[in-house]
Design a protein around this motif. Sequence first.
Motif, PDB file in Angstrom:
ATOM      1  N   LEU A  35       2.855  10.158  -0.088  1.00  0.00           N
ATOM      2  CA  LEU A  35       3.063  11.366  -0.847  1.00  0.00           C
ATOM      3  C   LEU A  35       2.189  12.681  -0.628  1.00  0.00           C
ATOM      4  O   LEU A  35       1.164  12.521  -0.570  1.00  0.00           O
ATOM      5  N   PHE A  36       3.143  13.810  -0.322  1.00  0.00           N
ATOM      6  CA  PHE A  36       2.312  14.975  -0.036  1.00  0.00           C
ATOM      7  C   PHE A  36       2.239  16.096  -1.217  1.00  0.00           C
ATOM      8  O   PHE A  36       3.161  15.595  -2.113  1.00  0.00           O
ATOM      9  N   PRO A  37       1.426  17.022  -1.388  1.00  0.00           N
ATOM     10  CA  PRO A  37       1.321  17.702  -2.574  1.00  0.00           C
ATOM     11  C   PRO A  37       2.629  18.545  -2.751  1.00  0.00           C
ATOM     12  O   PRO A  37       3.577  18.821  -1.931  1.00  0.00           O
ATOM     13  N   GLU A  38       2.855  19.398  -3.970  1.00  0.00           N
ATOM     14  CA  GLU A  38       3.863  20.173  -4.261  1.00  0.00           C
ATOM     15  C   GLU A  38       4.044  21.219  -3.109  1.00  0.00           C
ATOM     16  O   GLU A  38       2.974  22.030  -2.807  1.00  0.00           O
ATOM     17  N   LEU A  39       5.015  21.576  -2.535  1.00  0.00           N
ATOM     18  CA  LEU A  39       5.213  22.649  -1.497  1.00  0.00           C
ATOM     19  C   LEU A  39       4.434  22.367  -0.466  1.00  0.00           C
ATOM     20  O   LEU A  39       3.813  23.505   0.078  1.00  0.00           O
ATOM     21  N   SER A  40       3.996  21.319   0.028  1.00  0.00           N
ATOM     22  CA  SER A  40       3.053  21.204   0.895  1.00  0.00           C
ATOM     23  C   SER A  40       3.647  21.521   2.385  1.00  0.00           C
ATOM     24  O   SER A  40       2.718  22.052   3.030  1.00  0.00           O
ATOM     25  N   LEU A  41       4.988  21.828   2.629  1.00  0.00           N
ATOM     26  CA  LEU A  41       5.346  22.456   3.880  1.00  0.00           C
ATOM     27  C   LEU A  41       5.471  23.786   3.888  1.00  0.00           C
ATOM     28  O   LEU A  41       5.566  24.509   5.071  1.00  0.00           O
ATOM     29  N   THR A  42       5.297  24.454   2.835  1.00  0.00           N
ATOM     30  CA  THR A  42       5.163  25.890   2.842  1.00  0.00           C
ATOM     31  C   THR A  42       4.011  26.732   2.279  1.00  0.00           C
ATOM     32  O   THR A  42       3.651  27.894   2.313  1.00  0.00           O
ATOM     33  N   ALA A  84       1.054   2.596 -12.858  1.00  0.00           N
ATOM     34  CA  ALA A  84       0.165   3.295 -12.004  1.00  0.00           C
ATOM     35  C   ALA A  84       0.518   4.691 -11.876  1.00  0.00           C
ATOM     36  O   ALA A  84       1.726   4.926 -11.709  1.00  0.00           O
ATOM     37  N   VAL A  85      -0.449   5.499 -11.750  1.00  0.00           N
ATOM     38  CA  VAL A  85      -0.191   6.965 -11.422  1.00  0.00           C
ATOM     39  C   VAL A  85      -0.909   7.540 -10.057  1.00  0.00           C
ATOM     40  O   VAL A  85      -2.251   7.311 -10.251  1.00  0.00           O
ATOM     41  N   LEU A  86      -0.129   8.010  -9.189  1.00  0.00           N
ATOM     42  CA  LEU A  86      -0.925   8.640  -8.091  1.00  0.00           C
ATOM     43  C   LEU A  86      -0.640   9.935  -7.936  1.00  0.00           C
ATOM     44  O   LEU A  86       0.784  10.504  -8.003  1.00  0.00           O
ATOM     45  N   VAL A  87      -1.413  10.719  -7.590  1.00  0.00           N
ATOM     46  CA  VAL A  87      -1.483  12.221  -7.586  1.00  0.00           C
ATOM     47  C   VAL A  87      -1.825  12.790  -6.359  1.00  0.00           C
ATOM     48  O   VAL A  87      -3.009  12.366  -5.845  1.00  0.00           O
ATOM     49  N   ALA A  88      -1.012  13.643  -5.422  1.00  0.00           N
ATOM     50  CA  ALA A  88      -1.318  14.365  -4.531  1.00  0.00           C
ATOM     51  C   ALA A  88      -1.602  15.746  -4.527  1.00  0.00           C
ATOM     52  O   ALA A  88      -0.533  16.590  -4.949  1.00  0.00           O
ATOM     53  N   ASN A  89      -2.759  16.029  -4.597  1.00  0.00           N
ATOM     54  CA  ASN A  89      -3.333  17.730  -5.011  1.00  0.00           C
ATOM     55  C   ASN A  89      -3.504  18.391  -3.251  1.00  0.00           C
ATOM     56  O   ASN A  89      -3.981  17.715  -2.502  1.00  0.00           O
ATOM     57  N   ARG A 134       0.725  -1.111   0.069  1.00  0.00           N
ATOM     58  CA  ARG A 134       0.032   0.100   0.261  1.00  0.00           C
ATOM     59  C   ARG A 134       0.742   1.272  -0.001  1.00  0.00           C
ATOM     60  O   ARG A 134       1.798   1.442   0.908  1.00  0.00           O
ATOM     61  N   ILE A 135       0.592   2.124  -0.885  1.00  0.00           N
ATOM     62  CA  ILE A 135       0.998   3.580  -0.772  1.00  0.00           C
ATOM     63  C   ILE A 135      -0.267   4.424  -0.793  1.00  0.00           C
ATOM     64  O   ILE A 135      -1.299   3.948  -1.141  1.00  0.00           O
ATOM     65  N   ALA A 136       0.200   5.836  -0.398  1.00  0.00           N
ATOM     66  CA  ALA A 136      -0.757   6.681  -0.386  1.00  0.00           C
ATOM     67  C   ALA A 136      -0.631   8.129  -0.656  1.00  0.00           C
ATOM     68  O   ALA A 136       0.572   8.601  -0.803  1.00  0.00           O
ATOM     69  N   ALA A 137      -1.505   8.761  -1.110  1.00  0.00           N
ATOM     70  CA  ALA A 137      -1.301  10.353  -1.623  1.00  0.00           C
ATOM     71  C   ALA A 137      -2.185  11.063  -0.377  1.00  0.00           C
ATOM     72  O   ALA A 137      -3.278  10.661  -0.150  1.00  0.00           O
ATOM     73  N   ALA A 138      -1.588  12.008   0.084  1.00  0.00           N
ATOM     74  CA  ALA A 138      -2.048  12.894   1.127  1.00  0.00           C
ATOM     75  C   ALA A 138      -2.853  14.136   0.468  1.00  0.00           C
ATOM     76  O   ALA A 138      -2.016  14.822  -0.034  1.00  0.00           O
ATOM     77  N   GLN A 139      -4.143  14.141   0.498  1.00  0.00           N
ATOM     78  CA  GLN A 139      -4.744  15.516   0.194  1.00  0.00           C
ATOM     79  C   GLN A 139      -4.645  16.510   1.253  1.00  0.00           C
ATOM     80  O   GLN A 139      -5.582  16.312   2.028  1.00  0.00           O
ATOM     81  N   SER A 140      -3.771  17.190   1.485  1.00  0.00           N
ATOM     82  CA  SER A 140      -3.519  18.267   2.755  1.00  0.00           C
ATOM     83  C   SER A 140      -3.819  19.625   2.264  1.00  0.00           C
ATOM     84  O   SER A 140      -3.964  19.999   1.242  1.00  0.00           O
ATOM     85  N   SER A 141      -4.001  20.194   3.551  1.00  0.00           N
ATOM     86  CA  SER A 141      -4.073  21.980   3.047  1.00  0.00           C
ATOM     87  C   SER A 141      -2.902  22.540   3.931  1.00  0.00           C
ATOM     88  O   SER A 141      -2.229  21.842   4.966  1.00  0.00           O
ATOM     89  N   SER A 142      -2.290  23.744   3.316  1.00  0.00           N
ATOM     90  CA  SER A 142      -1.102  24.423   3.863  1.00  0.00           C
ATOM     91  C   SER A 142      -1.206  25.822   4.076  1.00  0.00           C
ATOM     92  O   SER A 142      -1.980  26.266   3.646  1.00  0.00           O
ATOM     93  N   LEU A 143      -0.809  25.998   5.337  1.00  0.00           N
ATOM     94  CA  LEU A 143      -0.537  27.279   5.884  1.00  0.00           C
ATOM     95  C   LEU A 143       0.407  28.099   5.138  1.00  0.00           C
ATOM     96  O   LEU A 143       1.805  27.698   5.051  1.00  0.00           O
ATOM     97  N   PRO A 144       0.098  29.177   4.780  1.00  0.00           N
ATOM     98  CA  PRO A 144       1.306  30.088   3.851  1.00  0.00           C
ATOM     99  C   PRO A 144       2.365  30.439   4.661  1.00  0.00           C
ATOM    100  O   PRO A 144       2.324  31.223   5.716  1.00  0.00           O
ATOM    101  N   GLY A 145       3.534  29.957   4.305  1.00  0.00           N
ATOM    102  CA  GLY A 145       4.790  30.332   4.879  1.00  0.00           C
ATOM    103  C   GLY A 145       5.159  29.680   6.388  1.00  0.00           C
ATOM    104  O   GLY A 145       6.286  30.139   6.920  1.00  0.00           O
ATOM    105  N   ASP A 146       4.315  28.703   6.860  1.00  0.00           N
ATOM    106  CA  ASP A 146       4.358  28.266   8.295  1.00  0.00           C
ATOM    107  C   ASP A 146       4.917  26.801   8.114  1.00  0.00           C
ATOM    108  O   ASP A 146       4.136  25.797   8.404  1.00  0.00           O
TER     109      ASP A 146
END
Length: 256
Positions: free
Chosen positions: A44-51, A197-202, A8-20
């Motif tokens: 796997l998290f989205p692009e620039l998930s930490l910022t 297989a293609v896995l996308v985290a947005n 099992r692998i996973a994509a995280a659809q997460s929300s990001s706080l700006p610059g935090d």
Amino acid sequence: MTATPPLRIAAAQSSSLPGDVRGNLCLHLPFVEAAAAEGVSLILFPELSLTGYELPLLKRHVLSADAPVLEPLRRLARLRRIAVVVGAPVPGVSDALPAIGAICLCPDGSSAIYRKRFLHAGEAQFASPGEVNAHGLDVGDQRVSLAICADTVHAEHPRWARAAGATVYAAGVLWSGAGYAADAAIVRNWAAAHDMAVLVANHGAPTGGLVAAGRSALWGPGGQLLAAAPATGDHLVLAERCDGGWLGTVRKVDVE
């Protein structure tokens, strides 16, 4: 004979706080715990998930793979035996500008960085492109090759991944509502053309002034959509590889 447990692998659809970075890191931890509880080996998290997708802030928040601020994630990756791939600005290779990166924190304590190979128009004034064509991770009997957003629209990128042995093409992205249909059609075609297989985290909420489309998803090697998250909110897209092929499911994640 004991049956091999499914991968099992996973994509995280997460929300990001700006610059935090610290605040976003805390928001990542429940996703990793939820994925580990589902027996996931890589998340796997989205692009620039930490910022967040805050291009003017990239130089202010450059992170190395061994940055002390990542220690809670690094520790959790070791404890739960799960590879964690997060999005962050990272040092550029041959340019003063940072790169848009995916930092891979592995269960054995090792780490690595993949730098976005192809930039969107408008990103070049803030970021430099990577120089590695394909970055793969071995997860069980699968080879997962990483991509970041604009990488996916260049035909050579998934071709490079497949030539390097990839069976899964995993992309952390920021896809908007306006562009989602076209972007999804492109990666669906790569799944079919390259038998991956293609896995996308947005992102699951607006970031960088853009309204993210959510709908993180899994496509099977033939291009069939196997699972998609809702348009907003915090979710895991679980991709399971078993004897019959790939299966996909979606789980809500409570980040409170």
